[in-house]
Scaffold this active site. Structure first.
Site, short mmCIF file in Angstrom:
data_model
loop_
_atom_site.label_atom_id
_atom_site.label_comp_id
_atom_site.label_asym_id
_atom_site.label_seq_id
_atom_site.Cartn_x
_atom_site.Cartn_y
_atom_site.Cartn_z
N LEU A 156 0.83 -1.21 0.00
CA LEU A 156 0.00 0.00 0.00
C LEU A 156 0.86 1.25 0.00
O LEU A 156 0.78 2.08 -0.90
CB LEU A 156 -0.94 0.01 1.21
CG LEU A 156 -1.87 1.23 1.34
CD1 LEU A 156 -2.82 1.30 0.16
CD2 LEU A 156 -2.63 1.20 2.66
N SER A 163 0.96 8.52 4.59
CA SER A 163 -0.23 8.70 5.41
C SER A 163 -1.49 9.02 4.61
O SER A 163 -2.58 8.99 5.17
CB SER A 163 0.00 9.81 6.44
OG SER A 163 1.04 9.47 7.33
N THR A 189 6.59 -5.56 4.61
CA THR A 189 7.13 -6.68 5.38
C THR A 189 6.97 -7.98 4.60
O THR A 189 5.91 -8.25 4.05
CB THR A 189 6.42 -6.80 6.73
OG1 THR A 189 6.65 -5.61 7.48
CG2 THR A 189 6.93 -7.99 7.52
N GLY A 366 24.69 1.44 31.47
CA GLY A 366 25.43 1.39 30.21
C GLY A 366 25.23 0.10 29.44
O GLY A 366 25.13 0.10 28.21
N GLU A 389 1.66 1.62 9.78
CA GLU A 389 0.21 1.41 9.89
C GLU A 389 -0.48 2.55 10.64
O GLU A 389 -1.38 2.34 11.44
CB GLU A 389 -0.08 0.04 10.52
CG GLU A 389 0.47 -1.09 9.64
CD GLU A 389 0.06 -2.46 10.10
OE1 GLU A 389 -1.03 -2.59 10.66
OE2 GLU A 389 0.84 -3.41 9.86
N THR A 391 0.82 6.70 11.78
CA THR A 391 1.68 7.34 12.76
C THR A 391 0.86 7.80 13.98
O THR A 391 -0.37 7.86 13.95
CB THR A 391 2.38 8.57 12.16
OG1 THR A 391 1.38 9.57 11.86
CG2 THR A 391 3.14 8.22 10.89
N HIS A 392 1.58 8.13 15.03
CA HIS A 392 0.93 8.65 16.24
C HIS A 392 0.07 9.86 15.90
O HIS A 392 -1.07 9.99 16.39
CB HIS A 392 2.03 9.05 17.25
CG HIS A 392 1.51 9.49 18.58
ND1 HIS A 392 1.25 8.61 19.61
CD2 HIS A 392 1.21 10.73 19.06
CE1 HIS A 392 0.81 9.28 20.67
NE2 HIS A 392 0.78 10.56 20.37
#
Length: 410
Positions: A156, A163, A189, A366, A389, A391-392
């Site tokens: 997609l 977006s 993916t 560390g 999928e 964004t915030h």
């Protein structure tokens, strides 16, 4: 001149005396287990044991090498992780949506790349074939995908279109009794190892249509994206389509318009809501064990107020997200879940998991940046998950429009 072979990488840079992955103690501060069915608990425990035994001993090595542990795919199939909520007659397991969510939680406790593989297979490849495909498409692809005999990917997002999928540039034009596809998809993916790609493209009327494209067709290329510091134990790729001819039978007949890809994303985002909290649980438990076993100034660092505050904050946010997931799962099971509710959970849980990972990294000091512990790997993975999928910020606007009735996207 030939280059020397790279050194063999060990599972971790050095062994840890303050963390034992086999001693994982899942946070359940509000006794959420009491709300789960026996089926869901049993499936969760099976997935949890699989991750502890089969994933954790090898995943750091694969992440360091930027290799997907492909040898696990048959096990994913054997355990029913691929298409788990789909009906058995179409290759699924018929599990409840909460059981499916718990599978995603446990897989991402191992690594986001493993949850991504199974989530893409079930929600972005099997789901559209099951929901929108012809009988012939279902019979051909769903059993093979569920059995791990075929691998699928989803196309997609594009290099210049993220977006706003309505602006996709990939085109499908009719040619005789078939179609010709041209375009370029990115951040797909599994594509490099996939047998079939679910490709979304616009036809001559600018209507979005879905196509099942075998990746061995002439004109299809799936180059890997191999320069990422995130999701290194996953296969992330591009899909390039150059005059790819497919028959009419490759088109998904049951849907047209953006409803098709967006409905698939709703299914996948649901899995992400659960998965991210699996990563958060892994980070919290690593920090908790370390705080109890690491001594400084003559006592375990878990006895210091600031360390306790970090652990309490982690459990507080994980608990809220667990309850959010449970309620979202009950809504999905009842058939009343709305995409905006998924957006709220995806937005909250990705951010929660990132904050837990960052705080856990601080607790570890560390060594927290090394593969001695899993936290840095989870933190890097979550930087992808918070973006893909939706964004915030995009999910903020989805929920904002639902609350106010005002579209703030434009």
């Amino acid at each position: 001149m030939s280059q020397p072979a790279p050194p063999d990488l060990k599972t971790a840079s050095s062994s840890s005396e303050t963390w034992d992955p086999a001693a994982f103690d899942p946070p359940d501060f509000y006794d959420l287990d009491a709300l789960l069915s026996d089926e869901a608990t049993s499936i969760r425990d099976e997935a949890r044991a699989f991750v502890t035994k089969e994933v954790q001993p090898i995943i750091e090595k694969h992440a360091q090498r930027a290799e997907f542990p492909r040898h696990l795919i048959p096990a994913f199939a054997d355990h029913g992780f691929l298409g788990a909520p789909l009906p058995p007659e179409h290759g699924g397991e018929g599990h409840s949506n909460i059981a499916y969510g718990l599978i995603m939680q446990e897989l991402e406790r191992g690594d986001s790349g493993l949850r991504s593989f199974c989530s893409v297979t079930g929600a972005l490849v099997m789901y559209p074939i099951w929901q929108y495909g012809s009988d012939a498409q279902k019979e051909h692809w769903l059993p093979a995908l569920a059995n791990g005999e075929a691998i699928g990917c989803f196309g997609l997002t594009e290099p210049d279109v993220g977006s706003n999928p309505a602006e996709m540039q990939t085109r499908a034009r009719r040619d005789g009794d078939g179609w010709v596809l041209d375009g370029h998809k990115r951040w797909s993916t599994n594509a490099t190892i996939a047998d079939v790609a679910v490709i979304w493209a616009k036809d001559e009327d600018d209507t979005v249509r879905g196509f099942l494209v075998e990746t061995d067709r002439d004109g299809v290329e799936t180059p890997p994206i191999d320069d990422s510091w995130s999701l290194r134990a996953a296969v992330t790729s591009e899909v390039v389509l150059d005059g790819v001819r497919v028959p009419e039978a490759a088109c998904l007949p049951g849907v047209s318009g953006l409803k098709g890809p967006l409905s698939c994303l709703t299914q996948a985002r649901y899995g992400i809501c659960w998965g991210t909290i699996g990563a958060a649980m892994a980070c919290y438990d690593t920090a908790r064990q370390h705080a109890q076993n690491r001594e400084q100034f003559g006592q375990p660092i878990g006895g210091f107020q600031l360390m306790q505050e970090r652990l309490v904050d982690m459990v507080q946010e994980i608990t809220k997200a667990q309850l959010l997931n449970w309620r979202l799962g009950t809504l999905k099971e009842a058939g009343t879940m709305r995409p905006q509710q998924v957006s709220l959970a995806k937005r909250n849980n990705c951010q929660t998991a990132l904050e837990v990972a960052r705080s856990a990294r601080q607790v570890l000091g560390g060594n927290g940046v090394t593969s001695m512990y899993p936290v840095m790997r989870h933190m890097n993975n979550l930087e992808s998950v918070v973006t893909y999928e939706g964004t915030h910020e995009i999910h903020t606007l989805v929920v904002g429009e639902d609350l106010t009735g005002e579209n703030a996207f434009v």
